[in-house]
Design a protein around this motif. Structure first.
Motif, short mmCIF file in Angstrom:
data_model
loop_
_atom_site.label_atom_id
_atom_site.label_comp_id
_atom_site.label_asym_id
_atom_site.label_seq_id
_atom_site.Cartn_x
_atom_site.Cartn_y
_atom_site.Cartn_z
N SER A 164 0.83 -1.21 0.00
CA SER A 164 0.00 0.00 0.00
C SER A 164 0.86 1.26 0.00
O SER A 164 0.54 2.24 -0.69
CB SER A 164 -0.93 -0.01 1.21
N LYS A 165 1.92 1.24 0.77
CA LYS A 165 2.85 2.38 0.76
C LYS A 165 3.42 2.61 -0.63
O LYS A 165 3.57 3.74 -1.09
CB LYS A 165 4.00 2.13 1.75
N ALA A 166 3.75 1.50 -1.32
CA ALA A 166 4.38 1.59 -2.64
C ALA A 166 3.36 1.79 -3.76
O ALA A 166 3.76 1.94 -4.93
CB ALA A 166 5.20 0.32 -2.90
N GLY A 167 2.08 1.75 -3.43
CA GLY A 167 1.07 1.93 -4.45
C GLY A 167 0.91 0.74 -5.39
O GLY A 167 0.44 0.90 -6.52
N GLN A 168 1.29 -0.44 -4.93
CA GLN A 168 1.23 -1.64 -5.77
C GLN A 168 -0.14 -2.28 -5.66
O GLN A 168 -0.39 -3.21 -4.89
CB GLN A 168 2.33 -2.62 -5.33
N ILE A 169 -1.07 -1.81 -6.49
CA ILE A 169 -2.46 -2.24 -6.37
C ILE A 169 -2.64 -3.71 -6.78
O ILE A 169 -3.46 -4.43 -6.18
CB ILE A 169 -3.39 -1.31 -7.19
N LEU A 170 -1.88 -4.18 -7.75
CA LEU A 170 -2.02 -5.58 -8.16
C LEU A 170 -1.46 -6.51 -7.09
O LEU A 170 -2.00 -7.60 -6.86
CB LEU A 170 -1.33 -5.82 -9.50
N GLN A 171 -0.37 -6.10 -6.44
CA GLN A 171 0.15 -6.89 -5.32
C GLN A 171 -0.89 -6.93 -4.19
O GLN A 171 -1.06 -7.97 -3.54
CB GLN A 171 1.46 -6.29 -4.80
N ALA A 172 -1.55 -5.81 -3.95
CA ALA A 172 -2.58 -5.78 -2.91
C ALA A 172 -3.72 -6.73 -3.26
O ALA A 172 -4.25 -7.42 -2.39
CB ALA A 172 -3.11 -4.35 -2.75
N GLU A 173 -4.10 -6.80 -4.54
CA GLU A 173 -5.14 -7.75 -4.97
C GLU A 173 -4.71 -9.19 -4.70
O GLU A 173 -5.49 -9.99 -4.19
CB GLU A 173 -5.44 -7.56 -6.46
N LEU A 174 -3.48 -9.51 -5.05
CA LEU A 174 -2.99 -10.88 -4.84
C LEU A 174 -2.96 -11.22 -3.35
O LEU A 174 -3.39 -12.30 -2.94
CB LEU A 174 -1.59 -11.03 -5.45
N ASP A 181 -5.39 -8.74 5.31
CA ASP A 181 -6.44 -7.96 5.98
C ASP A 181 -6.16 -6.46 5.84
O ASP A 181 -5.21 -5.94 6.41
CB ASP A 181 -6.46 -8.35 7.46
N PRO A 182 -7.00 -5.73 5.08
CA PRO A 182 -6.80 -4.27 4.95
C PRO A 182 -7.01 -3.51 6.24
O PRO A 182 -6.63 -2.34 6.33
CB PRO A 182 -7.86 -3.87 3.91
N GLY A 183 -7.61 -4.14 7.25
CA GLY A 183 -7.86 -3.45 8.51
C GLY A 183 -6.80 -3.68 9.57
O GLY A 183 -6.89 -3.13 10.67
N THR A 184 -5.75 -4.47 9.26
CA THR A 184 -4.70 -4.73 10.24
C THR A 184 -3.89 -3.47 10.54
O THR A 184 -3.50 -2.74 9.61
CB THR A 184 -3.76 -5.84 9.73
N GLN A 185 -3.62 -3.23 11.80
CA GLN A 185 -2.82 -2.06 12.18
C GLN A 185 -1.35 -2.44 12.32
O GLN A 185 -1.03 -3.55 12.76
CB GLN A 185 -3.33 -1.49 13.50
N ASP A 186 -0.49 -1.51 11.93
CA ASP A 186 0.94 -1.74 12.14
C ASP A 186 1.33 -1.26 13.53
O ASP A 186 0.47 -0.93 14.36
CB ASP A 186 1.77 -1.06 11.05
N SER A 187 2.63 -1.24 13.82
CA SER A 187 3.08 -0.89 15.16
C SER A 187 2.75 0.55 15.53
O SER A 187 2.73 0.89 16.72
CB SER A 187 4.60 -1.11 15.27
N SER A 188 2.48 1.39 14.55
CA SER A 188 2.11 2.78 14.83
C SER A 188 0.60 3.00 14.77
O SER A 188 0.14 4.14 14.83
CB SER A 188 2.82 3.72 13.86
N GLY A 189 -0.16 1.91 14.61
CA GLY A 189 -1.62 2.03 14.63
C GLY A 189 -2.25 2.37 13.30
O GLY A 189 -3.45 2.67 13.24
N LYS A 190 -1.50 2.31 12.19
CA LYS A 190 -2.04 2.66 10.88
C LYS A 190 -2.36 1.39 10.09
O LYS A 190 -1.69 0.37 10.22
CB LYS A 190 -1.04 3.52 10.09
N ASP A 194 -4.82 3.50 5.40
CA ASP A 194 -4.23 4.78 5.80
C ASP A 194 -3.00 5.11 4.95
O ASP A 194 -2.84 6.24 4.48
CB ASP A 194 -3.83 4.74 7.28
N TYR A 195 -2.15 4.11 4.73
CA TYR A 195 -0.93 4.36 3.96
C TYR A 195 -1.23 4.63 2.49
O TYR A 195 -0.55 5.43 1.84
CB TYR A 195 0.03 3.19 4.10
N ALA A 196 -2.24 3.96 1.94
CA ALA A 196 -2.61 4.21 0.54
C ALA A 196 -3.11 5.65 0.38
O ALA A 196 -2.73 6.34 -0.58
CB ALA A 196 -3.68 3.22 0.10
N ARG A 197 -3.92 6.11 1.31
CA ARG A 197 -4.41 7.49 1.24
C ARG A 197 -3.27 8.49 1.45
O ARG A 197 -3.19 9.51 0.77
CB ARG A 197 -5.51 7.69 2.28
#
Length: 615
Positions: A164-174, A181-190, A194-197
């Motif tokens: 998501s940070k890298a904008g790799q939409i096809l990787q995100a699809e795979l 899980d698009p709703g998983t939070q990282d260590s900073s709560g994002k 959030d990173y895609a936006r």
């Protein structure tokens, strides 16, 4: 890619391959945990998901699944691909199972003492690879055991965060296809959203939100042909039944109350299973509309119930398969109840006096089906030893609320990809600890065996068998249950040739109706349903008034009651009827499912008569 004919019509999404009709029939019989099949033309595709599959195919994803067959040594050992001239069964079917179910030709890493270490190393490689556009490398890692939801201990995030940070939409699809899980939070709560936006990848961010709600979106679209407007904050659509009588029955109210009392974990499992059943029914409808009707009658190509998933308990597999017994109206009621309760749980609305009572639900299901005869297309269910613990304290806690992610909804093995599904309500952690117990208790059927108004829910026919009798096509004297009570059961069956001929006629008429549905020719519904009515009447007339075989009686009952319901649904397209405006999308879906039930029952009768006449 395994193609025995040009111009493939289907795709296996999680395998990154295109497949022909012959191979598709085998893929579907394996189950969605092995191969997620979609029609290239008659199934709606998110554009980037189709682009992901096309990219994998064009970059040689098929070589991942046939790696060892590319080795010249494999020719010396006698291993080879199936040839176009080979028969589907057993030759092609055995090869496809070996390739995708057993992963017999996938490149194997050297054996190590600790498989978990290997999976961790592979997952770290996946974590690094998703920042690039090399999809086939990531698919290869996933095929070897890399985890799409792996949380990198040093980096503090998952592969989907990186993509998501890298904008790799096809990787995100795979990754999403394999359960990320698009709703998983990282260590900073994002979250990945959030990173895609944050990175200005707005198309990716919107797609991740769609993936997060894909389960409930798919259920809503199945009933009414619409999806929520996530951009404007609408995340749920709750379709309304055109005929609300089922929703008002005491049986339906009791069933809905039991559903609401399920813990989040059990409710998720039920929703996932219904999602799979929706996919099976929709794919069967496409299959019926696109195949040669003679082939449909003479070959076993329809998937009559959900295939067994070895990752699930025997009890859950049995419950999943019994979902196929629901007629179109009953299944729609179940879907609406799930959507309503998903929205309630998402919003955190409590239920007064609610507590988990799964044991009671299972007991009710068992009692309702104890008098039921097995249909010809039903599995021989395993008897499951009861290891239930009656202490279900895990359902009481409402503390530590958190969003649940797709990691809760996927299988434990990355070689058995999950179907895309995400629920976003709170889950208490103690429920997770009780997962083994709850998996044994997730039998989601027959609480929704709803009856029309003219049926007394307290009648002795409260089992599905009794209720189906009340829904039989009234006025059709060929229905077995309408025979005189003193008529002796008859073991005589019509000739197989006569049954096949009538079934071909029914199937041809059903295909005309399905084509009309696909082309939105709603004025063709009633003429098509009348032709199906005539063909079904002629088919039923071939059989004795009171067949001796339970399976014949059950199949005839399904055939005639479904034809009756089909006519009723098609009449709703007539203009000028009093009452609320007709939701044509919902009616169309009901029409398709009634047609599928008719085709299934006719095929059952072909199978039964062929077997009996050959004995």
């Amino acid at each position: 890619m395994l193609l025995f004919f040009p111009d493939p019509s289907w795709a296996s999404v999680n395998r990154g391959t295109f497949i022909c009709d012959e191979c598709c029939s085998v893929h579907r019989s394996l189950g969605r945990h092995i191969s997620q099949v979609r029609h290239l033309k008659h199934t709606p595709w998110p554009p980037t998901l189709l682009q992901m599959v096309e990219t994998l195919y064009n970059n040689g994803a098929n070589s991942i699944w046939e790696h060892s067959l590319l080795d010249p040594a494999s020719i010396m050992s006698g291993r080879r691909k199936a040839n176009p001239q080979d028969k589907v069964h057993p030759n092609k079917a055995e090869f496809i199972r070996a390739k995708y179910q057993m992963l017999a030709f996938v490149h194997r890493l050297p054996c190590r003492d600790d498989d978990s270490v290997t999976a961790k190393d592979l997952s770290k490689q996946l974590h690094s690879s998703v920042r690039t556009g090399n999809l086939e490398t990531c698919l290869r890692l996933l095929s070897l055991g890399a985890q799409a939801n792996f949380f990198h201990p040093e980096k503090g995030n998952t592969p989907l965060h990186v993509a998501s940070k890298a904008g790799q939409i096809l990787q995100a699809e795979l990754l999403a296809v394999y359960g990320a899980d698009p709703g998983t939070q990282d260590s900073s709560g994002k979250t990945p959203v959030d990173y895609a936006r944050q990175g200005g990848h707005h198309e990716l961010a919107e797609r991740l939100v769609e993936i997060q709600y894909e389960l409930t979106d798919r259920l809503a679209f199945y009933l009414c042909g619409r999806k929520p407007d996530h951009k404007n904050g609408q995340h749920f659509i709750i379709p309304q039944m055109a005929d609300s009588s089922l929703d008002l029955s005491e049986l339906a109210k009791a069933a809905k109350k039991k559903l609401q009392s399920l813990s989040n974990h059990l409710f998720e499992e039920l929703a996932m299973d219904v999602y799979d059943e929706v996919d099976r029914r929709e794919t069967d409808a496409v299959w019926l509309a696109t195949q040669n009707h003679s082939t449909l009658v003479t070959e076993t190509t329809v998937v009559p119930f959900l295939p067994v998933n070895p990752e699930y308990s025997s009890t859950r597999n049995q419950g999943r398969q019994k979902l196929a017994r629901f007629n179109a109206h009953e299944f729609a009621t179940l879907v609406i109840d799930i959507l309503s309760d998903a929205k309630r749980r998402q919003q955190g609305s409590p239920l007064s006096g609610s507590k988990d009572n799964v044991e009671l639900i299972l007991k009710t299901i068992s009692n309702q089906h104890s008098v039921e005869s097995q249909d010809n297309d039903q599995p021989d269910y395993d008897s499951v030893a009861s290891d239930e613990d009656t202490d279900l304290e895990a359902t009481a806690s409402k503390a530590n609320r958190q969003k649940i992610g797709r990691s809760a909804l996927v299988t434990s093995s990355s070689s058995l990809p999950s179907f895309p599904s995400t629920l976003s309500w709170s889950r208490d952690e103690s429920t997770r600890r009780a997962s083994r117990l709850e998996k044994q208790n997730s039998t989601p059927e027959s609480d929704y065996d709803n009856t029309p108004n003219d049926t007394d829910p307290d009648d002795t026919g409260s089992s599905r068998k009794g209720r189906q009798r009340s829904m039989v096509w009234q006025g059709d004297g060929s229905v077995p249950d309408t025979a005189e009570p003193h008529t002796a059961p008859s073991p005589i069956l019509p000739s197989t040739e006569d049954v096949i001929r009538k079934t071909e006629q029914i199937t041809k008429n059903i295909q005309e109706l399905l084509r009309a549905a696909q082309e939105n020719k709603h004025d063709s519904y009633i003429p098509c349903s009348e032709r199906i009515h005539v063909a079904v009447t002629e088919m039923a007339a071939l059989f004795p008034k009171k067949p001796k075989s339970d399976t014949v009686r059950t199949s005839l009952r399904l055939l005639t009651s479904s034809a009756y319901r089909l006519q009723s649904e098609c009449k709703k397209t007539l203009p000028g009827d009093p009452g609320p405006p007709t939701d044509i999308q919902l009616v169309t879906q009901q029409v398709i499912q009634c047609a599928y039930d008719i085709a299934k029952a006719a095929k059952q009768l072909v199978t039964i008569t062929t077997k009996e006449n050959n004995n």
